[in-house]
Design a protein around this motif. Sequence first.
Motif, PDB file in Angstrom:
ATOM      1  N   ALA A 140       9.546  12.456   3.765  1.00  0.00           N
ATOM      2  CA  ALA A 140       8.313  12.242   3.004  1.00  0.00           C
ATOM      3  C   ALA A 140       8.403  10.978   2.166  1.00  0.00           C
ATOM      4  O   ALA A 140       7.437  10.209   2.067  1.00  0.00           O
ATOM      5  CB  ALA A 140       8.034  13.451   2.117  1.00  0.00           C
ATOM      6  N   TRP A 141       9.560  10.736   1.563  1.00  0.00           N
ATOM      7  CA  TRP A 141       9.724   9.533   0.750  1.00  0.00           C
ATOM      8  C   TRP A 141       9.553   8.271   1.595  1.00  0.00           C
ATOM      9  O   TRP A 141       8.912   7.302   1.170  1.00  0.00           O
ATOM     10  CB  TRP A 141      11.084   9.533   0.078  1.00  0.00           C
ATOM     11  N   LEU A 142      10.151   8.264   2.782  1.00  0.00           N
ATOM     12  CA  LEU A 142      10.043   7.087   3.643  1.00  0.00           C
ATOM     13  C   LEU A 142       8.610   6.853   4.094  1.00  0.00           C
ATOM     14  O   LEU A 142       8.135   5.706   4.148  1.00  0.00           O
ATOM     15  CB  LEU A 142      10.971   7.244   4.850  1.00  0.00           C
ATOM     16  N   ILE A 143       7.908   7.923   4.442  1.00  0.00           N
ATOM     17  CA  ILE A 143       6.506   7.772   4.863  1.00  0.00           C
ATOM     18  C   ILE A 143       5.646   7.300   3.700  1.00  0.00           C
ATOM     19  O   ILE A 143       4.781   6.431   3.861  1.00  0.00           O
ATOM     20  CB  ILE A 143       5.981   9.088   5.452  1.00  0.00           C
ATOM     21  N   TRP A 144       5.898   7.849   2.521  1.00  0.00           N
ATOM     22  CA  TRP A 144       5.135   7.414   1.349  1.00  0.00           C
ATOM     23  C   TRP A 144       5.336   5.920   1.095  1.00  0.00           C
ATOM     24  O   TRP A 144       4.377   5.184   0.851  1.00  0.00           O
ATOM     25  CB  TRP A 144       5.578   8.213   0.128  1.00  0.00           C
ATOM     26  N   LEU A 145       6.582   5.470   1.181  1.00  0.00           N
ATOM     27  CA  LEU A 145       6.865   4.058   0.948  1.00  0.00           C
ATOM     28  C   LEU A 145       6.253   3.198   2.044  1.00  0.00           C
ATOM     29  O   LEU A 145       5.648   2.149   1.769  1.00  0.00           O
ATOM     30  CB  LEU A 145       8.379   3.844   0.878  1.00  0.00           C
ATOM     31  N   GLY A 146       6.410   3.613   3.307  1.00  0.00           N
ATOM     32  CA  GLY A 146       5.878   2.825   4.410  1.00  0.00           C
ATOM     33  C   GLY A 146       4.363   2.700   4.365  1.00  0.00           C
ATOM     34  O   GLY A 146       3.810   1.617   4.569  1.00  0.00           O
ATOM     35  N   THR A 147       3.671   3.796   4.082  1.00  0.00           N
ATOM     36  CA  THR A 147       2.203   3.749   4.033  1.00  0.00           C
ATOM     37  C   THR A 147       1.715   3.018   2.789  1.00  0.00           C
ATOM     38  O   THR A 147       0.638   2.414   2.804  1.00  0.00           O
ATOM     39  CB  THR A 147       1.613   5.167   4.075  1.00  0.00           C
ATOM     40  N   ALA A 148       2.494   3.062   1.708  1.00  0.00           N
ATOM     41  CA  ALA A 148       2.103   2.313   0.519  1.00  0.00           C
ATOM     42  C   ALA A 148       2.138   0.814   0.773  1.00  0.00           C
ATOM     43  O   ALA A 148       1.327   0.054   0.220  1.00  0.00           O
ATOM     44  CB  ALA A 148       3.022   2.674  -0.651  1.00  0.00           C
ATOM     45  N   ILE A 149       3.049   0.381   1.631  1.00  0.00           N
ATOM     46  CA  ILE A 149       3.184  -1.052   1.923  1.00  0.00           C
ATOM     47  C   ILE A 149       2.282  -1.468   3.081  1.00  0.00           C
ATOM     48  O   ILE A 149       1.583  -2.484   3.000  1.00  0.00           O
ATOM     49  CB  ILE A 149       4.657  -1.387   2.242  1.00  0.00           C
TER      50      ILE A 149
END
Length: 867
Positions: A410-419
């Motif tokens: 979830a953390w990786l997806i949150w970071l990826g979609t934020a960027i």
Amino acid sequence: MVVPTLNEADNIDPLLTRLFALNLAPGSFEVIFVDDGSCDGTPDRVRAWESHLNVRLVERREKPDLTGSILAGVSLAQSDVIVVMNADLSHPPERLPALVAPVLDGSHDVAVGSRYVLGGSTVGWPLHHQWLARMGGWFTRPICDVSDASSGFLAFRRQLAATIAEHARGNKILLELLMAGGGKLRVVEVPVCFHNRAHGTFKVSLHHQWIYLQRLMTLAGGTVSFGTTGRFAAVGLFGAVIDILLFQWFMSRGVGLALAHSVSFFAAAAVTYPLNSKWSFPPLHAGYPQWHRFGRFLMVGLFALLMRGGILALLVHGWHVPATLAIFPAVALTAAVNYLGTAFYVLPVRQNSPPADVRWRVASFGIVVFAVLLRLIYLGETQLIPDEAYYWNYAQHMELSFLDHPPMVAWLIWLGTAIAGDNEFGVRVGAFICGLIAMGYLYALARNLYDKTTGMRAVLLLAILPFGFVPGMLMTADAPLMAAWAATLYYMERMLLGPDGNRAWLGLGIAFGLGILSKYTLGLLGPAALLFVILDPASRRWLRCPQPYLAAGLALVMFSPVIIWNMEHNWVSILFQSERATGIGNKFSLHWLFLHMLLMLTPVGLVAAAMALGPGGDDRLDSRTARCRLFVRVFTGVPLAVFFCLSLFGAPKFHWTGPVWLALLPTMAWMMGQEGELSTLASRVRAAWKPTIAVFLFLYAFALHYVVLGIPGVPYVGFGEHYFWREATHEVEQIVATVQRQTGQKPIVVGMSRWSVATSLTFYNKSENGEPMDIRSRNLFGDKAAMYDFWYPPDPPTSRPIILVGMVPKELERNRQGHGIGSMLAQPGPILERTIFREGKPLRKVYYRIAQGYLGQMNQPCLEEKC
């Protein structure tokens, strides 16, 4: 000392002054200047020194060429040790004694003045000069074990010059020496600080770098020369014109993108192939059987075609570039793949070909680059599978942890979609980066256990085998797990087998902590480490040292978010995972475990893994090799034994064993490079690797092209109900709009699977033309729905319309307990279906059922009894 010159008049006097000021015995060295046609008086400056010191001048009349100049000077040298340096004072003469000492004392064959080892640097160089130098080093790193292979400051034994090919050219004599040595030379890098020239002009340009790259490709085994490059470019330009014109013609008549670019490509290939084989590479035409050459050409062409389909999809669908313009960069990529494939695979060098070690490195590097680019190109164009959509929903409901997985995904997806945005690329970019990290750590592990070539082959296997390729592209919990598992193995090896394990505990603790934040499975490496320490006498000292306990404490601190979440939720995640681990299905599934291993490793890989794990005469091995083999067996065998035991009374998921093979890949890669008789099983496995690599690389490219653009003449069958959710969501949106117009109420959409339907509909329902759909999961009817039980508890009865959506019709009739759903619905309608088409071909079906309201779970008799 051989010093090539071209217009260096102002540098001759200070160079010789500094050289003869060194504390060297008189007459112990000579300086040979080789001038390539200077017009600024350089020869006259040299002649002024010839009369009274050991200085000589050679004036070449041939076309200026640095390698040719150096070889001309070497041919006249009287010493057995040669030093090459620039005349522009970029190479400090004061470092000459340190540079030449390892060759003079006989400990090394070549000493390289290096900018890129500890103590080396560049001072005063313009940024673009530094980049040009760096590029030269990057190009050679895959095939040379030297950090600064583009250095022009070196010392070597004179007899090595005889190994350099007569037709050698370019500006990097060091590269010629290293490649001619075939990896057998004793090479040392001496730190040197390179300075910018004070007089004259910098002579290295992009043209020189291109010459250097061409020579590097030739030395690596490719059929590359100025003649072949020019002829190939001419033929390629002719083919590109045919390709582009045909593509434009097809598109103007409404032909689909896949059919248009496929037909135009093969038409151009039919014209360019005979021209390339008979004109672009004429010296090699007679050396290859026609069928052999054509088969390889067809394979390279198919790879180029399938990759360019991804480029077209990215430009046309992702970046909204008109297809008539997108074809130009797509054709350029096709030409590059075809050129490299033809040079290195269709018609490689046969005479004076590089040694097997170099050929393996080149092949590994090329295949890995292709596989990585294939992932990157298709990363944002392939639709999410339901698992990825489910984890994307994690990121929309961010918590310290989740029921079925720790929070790293979830953390990786949150970071990826934020960027990168809420799109497929943003969801998956974390998986792509994790794949690269896993490759890097695996390479370092295999290099430490064996050598650099084995490390590159290990990365090749990770890039090709299904258990490595898929997590490197799909954003599931396995993506960060693979990266953390590889990192943990690397730091474990450094701590247990490395020369200075005391410093590895910090990396080990961080890697282990990140791993158990990705998936609980990584915890199996803990018992493996304990068993290794018990079995290996040299490692038992760690039981009395603080570092392992510090690493475990650090990992536990990093794992604390999961512990806190479980404490707040009655340890539901731990209990859930324990239940899964003790047997899904409560049945004997050992045969399924072997089938899953076959899917993860391929048949050849499974046989190679069995051979790598099997007995191998450890009594004949030296201590270091025996410990390495024990490390590989323990860190593979312990997790594998756990899954073996679980499969005796349960059914582990097919992908659970994936990361287990990371510890074994170095040994499998080492076995690939060992020579032997074809009659043995090992040599047959080695021979089978090449077609396996080609077949699976083709299958990945074919599958990606198929799901994104389709394959002309191939229908969409077999998995449609689990995929193509973008089109299915659009169809459901139309159904919702119709029901809302008819009833005047916004309907509730219920995905009738645990989470697949609901999460996929949620991701692709972007609400660009209105409010998003109100989407729930099957827990509305009393079934378990993983995190949907936390996010959306069952609603009370409502008169709002209900639209049930399922992947198969039976999901719309009964829940998982076998109870009818109709009694919980008001006026349920029949099960309906809609077929979705793409370019006239059936893509998939959507099954749905409409009711006029929801009566609640209390209307279900069995549920009343429970209550």
